[in-house]
Design a protein around this motif. Structure first.
Motif, PDB file in Angstrom:
ATOM      1  N   ALA A  35       0.854  -1.186   0.000  1.00 45.11           N
ATOM      2  CA  ALA A  35       0.000   0.000   0.000  1.00 45.11           C
ATOM      3  C   ALA A  35       0.891   1.237   0.000  1.00 45.11           C
ATOM      4  CB  ALA A  35      -0.891  -0.006   1.226  1.00 45.11           C
ATOM      5  N   PRO A  36       0.375   2.380  -0.449  1.00 46.28           N
ATOM      6  CA  PRO A  36       1.190   3.596  -0.432  1.00 46.28           C
ATOM      7  C   PRO A  36       1.575   3.936   1.004  1.00 46.28           C
ATOM      8  CG  PRO A  36      -1.087   4.086  -1.068  1.00 46.28           C
ATOM      9  CD  PRO A  36      -0.957   2.604  -0.958  1.00 46.28           C
ATOM     10  N   PRO A  37       2.749   4.532   1.207  1.00 44.20           N
ATOM     11  CA  PRO A  37       3.188   4.855   2.565  1.00 44.20           C
ATOM     12  C   PRO A  37       2.286   5.912   3.192  1.00 44.20           C
ATOM     13  CG  PRO A  37       4.661   5.832   0.952  1.00 44.20           C
ATOM     14  CD  PRO A  37       3.694   4.978   0.196  1.00 44.20           C
ATOM     15  N   LEU A  38       2.168   5.844   4.516  1.00 40.47           N
ATOM     16  CA  LEU A  38       1.380   6.826   5.253  1.00 40.47           C
ATOM     17  C   LEU A  38       2.102   8.170   5.239  1.00 40.47           C
ATOM     18  CD1 LEU A  38       0.451   4.659   8.365  1.00 40.47           C
ATOM     19  CD2 LEU A  38      -1.057   5.275   6.479  1.00 40.47           C
ATOM     20  N   ARG A  39       1.333   9.253   5.135  1.00 40.69           N
ATOM     21  CA  ARG A  39       1.932  10.585   5.228  1.00 40.69           C
ATOM     22  C   ARG A  39       2.457  10.791   6.644  1.00 40.69           C
ATOM     23  NH1 ARG A  39      -2.670  14.509   3.728  1.00 40.69           N
ATOM     24  NH2 ARG A  39      -3.634  13.122   5.208  1.00 40.69           N
ATOM     25  N   LYS A  40       3.527  11.540   6.779  1.00 40.97           N
ATOM     26  CA  LYS A  40       4.181  11.768   8.076  1.00 40.97           C
ATOM     27  C   LYS A  40       3.289  12.552   9.035  1.00 40.97           C
ATOM     28  CE  LYS A  40       8.543  10.418   7.217  1.00 40.97           C
ATOM     29  NZ  LYS A  40       9.368   9.592   8.049  1.00 40.97           N
ATOM     30  N   ARG A  54       9.009  15.497  12.383  1.00 39.81           N
ATOM     31  CA  ARG A  54       8.161  14.662  11.540  1.00 39.81           C
ATOM     32  C   ARG A  54       8.345  13.229  12.022  1.00 39.81           C
ATOM     33  NH1 ARG A  54       9.628  18.736   8.106  1.00 39.81           N
ATOM     34  NH2 ARG A  54       7.909  19.701   6.980  1.00 39.81           N
ATOM     35  N   LEU A  55       7.224  12.590  12.339  1.00 38.16           N
ATOM     36  CA  LEU A  55       7.256  11.228  12.861  1.00 38.16           C
ATOM     37  C   LEU A  55       6.710  10.274  11.820  1.00 38.16           C
ATOM     38  CD1 LEU A  55       5.583  11.975  16.324  1.00 38.16           C
ATOM     39  CD2 LEU A  55       8.027  11.957  15.815  1.00 38.16           C
ATOM     40  N   ASP A  56       7.251   9.057  11.821  1.00 38.84           N
ATOM     41  CA  ASP A  56       6.658   8.032  10.969  1.00 38.84           C
ATOM     42  C   ASP A  56       5.234   7.786  11.446  1.00 38.84           C
ATOM     43  OD1 ASP A  56       8.874   7.677   9.363  1.00 38.84           O
ATOM     44  OD2 ASP A  56       9.725   6.118  10.641  1.00 38.84           O
ATOM     45  N   ASN A  57       4.321   7.765  10.524  1.00 37.47           N
ATOM     46  CA  ASN A  57       2.910   7.578  10.831  1.00 37.47           C
ATOM     47  C   ASN A  57       2.634   6.081  10.849  1.00 37.47           C
ATOM     48  OD1 ASN A  57       0.187   7.856  11.181  1.00 37.47           O
ATOM     49  ND2 ASN A  57      -0.124   9.202   9.430  1.00 37.47           N
ATOM     50  N   GLN A  62      -1.921   5.845  14.339  1.00 34.07           N
ATOM     51  CA  GLN A  62      -3.243   5.820  13.703  1.00 34.07           C
ATOM     52  C   GLN A  62      -4.317   5.422  14.708  1.00 34.07           C
ATOM     53  OE1 GLN A  62      -4.226   6.267  10.089  1.00 34.07           O
ATOM     54  NE2 GLN A  62      -2.471   7.554  10.560  1.00 34.07           N
ATOM     55  N   GLN A  63      -4.052   4.380  15.489  1.00 32.91           N
ATOM     56  CA  GLN A  63      -5.027   3.927  16.488  1.00 32.91           C
ATOM     57  C   GLN A  63      -5.227   4.980  17.578  1.00 32.91           C
ATOM     58  OE1 GLN A  63      -7.076   1.365  16.294  1.00 32.91           O
ATOM     59  NE2 GLN A  63      -6.165   0.982  14.297  1.00 32.91           N
ATOM     60  N   ILE A  88       1.256  21.816  17.950  1.00 26.53           N
ATOM     61  CA  ILE A  88       0.090  21.290  17.247  1.00 26.53           C
ATOM     62  C   ILE A  88       0.572  20.046  16.504  1.00 26.53           C
ATOM     63  CG2 ILE A  88      -1.702  21.674  15.525  1.00 26.53           C
ATOM     64  CD1 ILE A  88      -1.392  24.700  16.107  1.00 26.53           C
ATOM     65  N   ILE A  89      -0.070  18.934  16.791  1.00 28.88           N
ATOM     66  CA  ILE A  89       0.302  17.663  16.174  1.00 28.88           C
ATOM     67  C   ILE A  89      -0.705  17.367  15.070  1.00 28.88           C
ATOM     68  CG2 ILE A  89       0.689  15.196  16.553  1.00 28.88           C
ATOM     69  CD1 ILE A  89       1.051  16.017  19.589  1.00 28.88           C
ATOM     70  N   LYS A  90      -0.208  17.183  13.865  1.00 27.57           N
ATOM     71  CA  LYS A  90      -1.078  16.855  12.726  1.00 27.57           C
ATOM     72  C   LYS A  90      -0.910  15.379  12.397  1.00 27.57           C
ATOM     73  CE  LYS A  90      -1.781  17.542   7.798  1.00 27.57           C
ATOM     74  NZ  LYS A  90      -1.197  18.067   6.571  1.00 27.57           N
ATOM     75  N   VAL A  91      -2.026  14.633  12.484  1.00 26.82           N
ATOM     76  CA  VAL A  91      -2.013  13.211  12.174  1.00 26.82           C
ATOM     77  C   VAL A  91      -2.915  12.965  10.961  1.00 26.82           C
ATOM     78  CG1 VAL A  91      -2.459  10.868  12.995  1.00 26.82           C
ATOM     79  CG2 VAL A  91      -1.676  12.626  14.612  1.00 26.82           C
ATOM     80  N   PRO A  92      -2.329  12.666   9.799  1.00 24.67           N
ATOM     81  CA  PRO A  92      -3.158  12.247   8.673  1.00 24.67           C
ATOM     82  C   PRO A  92      -3.674  10.836   8.942  1.00 24.67           C
ATOM     83  CG  PRO A  92      -0.968  12.957   7.949  1.00 24.67           C
ATOM     84  CD  PRO A  92      -0.930  12.796   9.435  1.00 24.67           C
TER      85      PRO A  92
END
Length: 169
Positions: A35-40, A54-57, A62-63, A88-92
């Motif tokens: 699958a395509p990699p998750l956005r950071k 920037r953290l590996d997503n 995700q959970q 501010i933490i942005k989680v895609p």
């Protein structure tokens, strides 16, 4: 029957080419392709006015973001328009999370968590729907274990460099 199968095989490369030209991904759906990699995940420092990490997503993040969304207690009555300190933490969220409660029924694609020492006990969530509609909610959740696990609490009480002026002020 053989003629139909042969006809389909001859059309397959043309269909794949058309999908490629239209930007429709077909390979991730085929067996053996990832699958395509998750956005950071991005961590924005409000004082510095820039992304500081920037953290590996991963699946754990995700959970965690999905648990925040499930812990919504209502719409925010004190919308945070201009926070003064913190991060501010942005989680895609991938795939998008379906939210159906008394305040919204939509798909969420990005979760923003503005957090500072002053808001740890009264956090807010800013959600963006698949139509890019922003919605802000209160939620009840202990964020401290998450912040500690990913080393994010270090951004709260960091020393300011000499001559520091907060961004945009």
């Amino acid at each position: 029957m053989e003629m139909i199968a042969m006809n389909l095989l001859l059309r397959l490369p043309a269909a794949l080419l058309l999908c490629a030209l239209l930007g429709i991904g077909v390979l991730p759906a085929l067996p053996g392709h990832a699958a395509p990699p998750l956005r950071k995940v991005e961590v924005f420092d409000i004082d510095l006015g820039k992304v500081v990490a920037r953290l590996d997503n991963n699946e754990d993040i995700q959970q965690e973001a999905r648990r925040w969304v499930k812990a919504i207690t209502g719409p925010a009555v004190r919308p945070m328009i201009d926070p003064k300190h913190g991060i501010i933490i942005k989680v895609p969220v991938q795939p998008e999370v379906q939210v159906s409660n008394e305040w919204m029924k939509d798909s969420v694609v990005d979760v923003f968590l503005p957090v500072s020492p002053a808001t740890l006990d009264t956090p807010l969530l800013l959600l963006f729907t698949k139509d890019n509609k922003p919605l802000m909610f209160t939620f009840k959740y202990d964020l401290r274990p998450f912040l500690k696990q990913y080393g994010l609490e270090r951004y709260f009480n960091k020393p300011k460099p000499a001559g520091f002026r907060p961004a945009g002020r």
